[in-house]
Design a protein around this motif. Structure first.
Motif, PDB file in Angstrom:
ATOM      1  N   PRO B  53       0.816  -1.228   0.000  1.00 61.04           N
ATOM      2  CA  PRO B  53       0.000   0.000   0.000  1.00 61.04           C
ATOM      3  C   PRO B  53       0.845   1.272   0.000  1.00 61.04           C
ATOM      4  CG  PRO B  53      -0.130  -1.125   2.128  1.00 61.04           C
ATOM      5  CD  PRO B  53       0.589  -2.047   1.198  1.00 61.04           C
ATOM      6  N   ALA B  54       2.044   1.186   0.573  1.00 65.55           N
ATOM      7  CA  ALA B  54       2.886   2.388   0.632  1.00 65.55           C
ATOM      8  C   ALA B  54       3.251   2.874  -0.764  1.00 65.55           C
ATOM      9  CB  ALA B  54       4.144   2.107   1.449  1.00 65.55           C
ATOM     10  N   ALA B  56       1.392   2.619  -3.459  1.00 64.59           N
ATOM     11  CA  ALA B  56       0.223   3.310  -3.998  1.00 64.59           C
ATOM     12  C   ALA B  56       0.084   4.681  -3.364  1.00 64.59           C
ATOM     13  CB  ALA B  56      -1.036   2.484  -3.744  1.00 64.59           C
ATOM     14  N   GLU B  57       0.385   4.745  -2.068  1.00 63.02           N
ATOM     15  CA  GLU B  57       0.319   6.019  -1.347  1.00 63.02           C
ATOM     16  C   GLU B  57       1.309   7.009  -1.973  1.00 63.02           C
ATOM     17  OE1 GLU B  57      -1.943   6.490   1.294  1.00 63.02           O
ATOM     18  OE2 GLU B  57      -1.354   8.568   0.974  1.00 63.02           O
ATOM     19  N   ALA B  58       2.545   6.532  -2.198  1.00 58.98           N
ATOM     20  CA  ALA B  58       3.579   7.408  -2.757  1.00 58.98           C
ATOM     21  C   ALA B  58       3.194   7.880  -4.151  1.00 58.98           C
ATOM     22  CB  ALA B  58       4.917   6.688  -2.788  1.00 58.98           C
ATOM     23  N   ALA B  59       2.606   6.985  -4.942  1.00 52.85           N
ATOM     24  CA  ALA B  59       2.246   7.346  -6.314  1.00 52.85           C
ATOM     25  C   ALA B  59       0.901   8.073  -6.372  1.00 52.85           C
ATOM     26  CB  ALA B  59       2.210   6.097  -7.174  1.00 52.85           C
ATOM     27  N   GLY B  60       0.145   8.001  -5.276  1.00 58.71           N
ATOM     28  CA  GLY B  60      -1.165   8.652  -5.260  1.00 58.71           C
ATOM     29  C   GLY B  60      -2.194   7.958  -6.123  1.00 58.71           C
ATOM     30  N   VAL B  61      -2.083   6.634  -6.227  1.00 59.86           N
ATOM     31  CA  VAL B  61      -3.021   5.875  -7.062  1.00 59.86           C
ATOM     32  C   VAL B  61      -4.260   5.520  -6.242  1.00 59.86           C
ATOM     33  CG1 VAL B  61      -3.379   3.655  -8.196  1.00 59.86           C
ATOM     34  CG2 VAL B  61      -1.260   4.933  -8.590  1.00 59.86           C
ATOM     35  N   ILE B  62      -5.440   5.796  -6.773  1.00 58.53           N
ATOM     36  CA  ILE B  62      -6.655   5.403  -6.060  1.00 58.53           C
ATOM     37  C   ILE B  62      -7.496   4.406  -6.848  1.00 58.53           C
ATOM     38  CG2 ILE B  62      -6.797   7.508  -4.672  1.00 58.53           C
ATOM     39  CD1 ILE B  62      -8.891   8.586  -6.527  1.00 58.53           C
ATOM     40  N   ALA B  63      -7.358   4.395  -8.177  1.00 60.52           N
ATOM     41  CA  ALA B  63      -8.183   3.504  -8.984  1.00 60.52           C
ATOM     42  C   ALA B  63      -7.341   2.322  -9.479  1.00 60.52           C
ATOM     43  CB  ALA B  63      -8.752   4.260 -10.180  1.00 60.52           C
TER      44      ALA B  63
END
Lengths: 496, 101
Positions: B53-54, B56-63
């Motif tokens: 998850p980190a 995705a958090e760093a990349a700012g991906v939500i979808a």
């Protein structure tokens, strides 16, 4: 197991929001493990409300929180909320708060075909697990919807899925949503129908050139709530403060203890004085002696060792002190002895809810036994009808709850008698009414006083002439011929 | 896939998925077909957000699924359907597998 046990509704545990008095509206707070949508137009205080919900959990209950932001960057939120006294940065560093930053980023994005928001859900759950959160805020859904504007149905489905997943883990969820107008659709994308167990509306309405902020609970699934809009105000260092309406607790205990009006004859006319925990209205045209009655009331209390508070909205301290001296009362000496406090404020300086908070603050600080407000008419200029009525309800209930004797004045427009706009509101909310009127007797204009109403007590019904000199007010005998002191038609509105 | 040759640009994309959902399966199959159509020097790293998850958090991906080229400024992304290989290749300006070679 008997069948009745199956249908027993589980009592929903409550999560305090930290918005004073709002929690009372919803029977103690938001139900734990449920989702609440807070809708409002831009600038109505949604982010403040949401942050307060998290801040209260962290600072008062040790409940960690997750802030999912779709709009502002975490650093901006931390900076903006500093003014309300919430140190989000420290809480984040200490592991009580985690952000999920879904604010718009600079990237080129192409959306084609099927997708879901599992990425978002995974990030939220990860943050929740990291800080062991109990409360989650999503601010604001409108921004999320706008990001994927082409797929509103996917968004509704995904939002529902995210909400269900969060609730399953026992989290209390608060989501903010945009509204286009104060009294239109509940939220812009009508998402509350899909996801929310509860709906709360924040309003920021311009009425007669004044901002009026309110909070309303629109829906509370499976539990009761108080209906209608309650006024709120934003206070630096505290956040949102809701102003409690007395309609919640009208069952104040009324005492039978009497206190002096400051005038022996008037005490007799009232059957032994005013009641403590009661609010008396003095109504009269300009120059009939309202401020004199106020001065008597304060001095009479101080003389008996009570503490008295005067809130002046019409005259300056200098004027009030000079008036009092003219009637043989030394306000300065009383203040020096810490028995009296005189506070003069411009009615227009702040909104009525703010005035109310000021009064509450002063009462809690000074702890008076009696309070005088001169005049309500000046305060009425600040706010439209509804706001003023709410103010009065809150004020009178607050005064009674604190076992304080209250005296308010109201200026009637006509010199001879009759109607005053504010009296229509005030007369039903106060316990006693004292009328001051000019009366014409042959060639001379005299002043007269009458106790029109005295809740729960016998009182003199006749109308008494009085004179004013360096010693104050002197009530005389009833006038020879009773004049029509109420004026034509005024009896209806005041007779309740 | 080697970094050996120095004259060719190297592309490193990320494919964000979330667990073993039908959507993720579909995205993985589409990734395989994309790789077939692409020339050498392109890597598509799979990021399972449930596992990392980190990232995705760093990349700012939500979808999900999201195919992302984080090396660009600003980053480029395709969210959703990756079945149209030509479109994907064009969007990221990726090299095609040359048919003559």
């Amino acid at each position: 197991m008997s069948p009745s046990e199956d249908v027993l509704e589980p009592v929903l545990e409550r999560v305090q929001t930290g918005v004073e008095a709002f929690d009372d509206l919803v029977m103690g707070g938001l139900p734990r493990g449920r989702a609440t949508v807070v809708g409002g137009t831009p600038g109505s205080g949604k982010t403040v409300f949401a942050t307060q919900f998290l801040a209260h959990g962290i600072s008062k209950f040790g409940e960690a929180g997750v802030f999912v932001t779709f709009e502002e960057e975490p650093a901006e939120i931390e900076a903006n909320m500093q003014g309300f006294g919430w140190d989000l940065t420290r809480w984040r560093e200490e592991g009580h708060l985690a952000f999920v930053d879904a604010s718009p980023r600079d990237h080129e994005e192409l959306v084609i075909g099927e997708f879901d928001l599992s990425g978002l859900l995974a990030r939220i759950l990860h943050a929740v697990e990291t800080v062991q959160a109990k409360r989650v805020v999503l601010d604001s859904l409108a921004q999320l919807f706008d990001h994927f504007i082409a797929d509103p149905n996917v968004m509704r489905r995904e939002l529902f899925r995210i909400c269900s997943a969060l609730k399953r883990t026992g989290l209390t969820v608060l989501m903010t949503a945009e509204r286009n107008s104060e009294y239109g659709d509940i939220t812009r994308h009508r998402m509350e129908e899909f996801v929310a167990d509860n709906v709360v509306i924040l309003r920021n309405v311009l009425e007669r050139e004044k901002r009026r902020r309110t909070i309303e609970v629109l829906k509370m699934r499976g539990s009761h709530h108080v209906e209608g809009e309650a006024p709120i105000t934003m206070v630096s260092g505290r956040g949102i403060v809701a102003v409690p309406l007395s309609s919640l607790r009208l069952e104040q205990e009324s005492s039978t203890k009497r206190v002096t009006s400051g005038n022996d004859t008037l005490d007799q006319m009232c059957g032994g004085g005013f009641f403590r925990d009661s609010v008396t209205l003095v109504s009269g045209a300009t120059g009939t002696g309202k401020t004199l009655l106020v001065t008597n009331f304060l001095a009479g209390g101080v003389k008996r060792g009570e503490r008295a508070l005067l809130l002046g909205y019409e005259e300056s301290r200098g004027q009030l002190f000079r008036n009092a001296r003219g009637w043989g009362v030394d306000f300065a000496a009383m203040e020096a002895a810490d028995k009296l406090k005189v506070v003069c404020l411009y009615p227009e300086a702040q909104s009525l809810p703010d005035h109310l908070l000021t009064i509450r603050g002063l009462v809690e600080e000074f702890r008076p036994d009696r309070i005088a407000i001169d005049s309500l008419s000046a305060l009425e200029r600040v706010a439209p009808d509804v706001g003023f009525r709410e103010f009065l309800i809150s004020l009178t209930s607050f005064i009674k709850k604190h076992e304080i004797a209250g005296l308010c004045t109201s200026t009637s427009k006509s010199l001879i008698g009759g109607e005053s706009v504010s009296e229509q509101h005030i007369s039903t909310l106060t316990d006693s009414i004292v009328l001051l009127r000019y009366i014409q007797e042959q060639e001379t204009m005299n002043r007269g006083l009458m106790v029109l109403k005295m809740r729960g007590s016998e009182h003199a019904k006749q109308f008494r002439r009085f004179t004013i000199d360096g010693q104050g007010m002197h009530l005389g005998a009833a006038p020879d011929a009773a004049p029509d002191i109420l004026g034509p038609g005024a009896g209806d509105e005041l007779s309740s | 896939m080697s970094r050996g040759s120095t004259d060719r640009p190297f592309f490193h994309l990320h494919l964000f998925i979330a667990g073993e959902t039908p959507g993720a399966e579909r995205a993985l199959a589409q990734r395989a077909r994309l790789i077939e159509a692409l020339g050498p020097g392109v890597a598509i790293e799979i990021v399972d957000i449930l596992q990392s998850p980190a990232k995705a958090e760093a990349a700012g991906v939500i979808a999900t699924p999201t195919l992302s080229d984080e090396s660009r400024t600003p980053p480029r992304r395709i969210v959703g359907d990756l079945s149209d290989a030509a479109k994907v290749i064009e969007f990221f300006s990726l090299p095609r597998r040359s048919t003559s070679a």
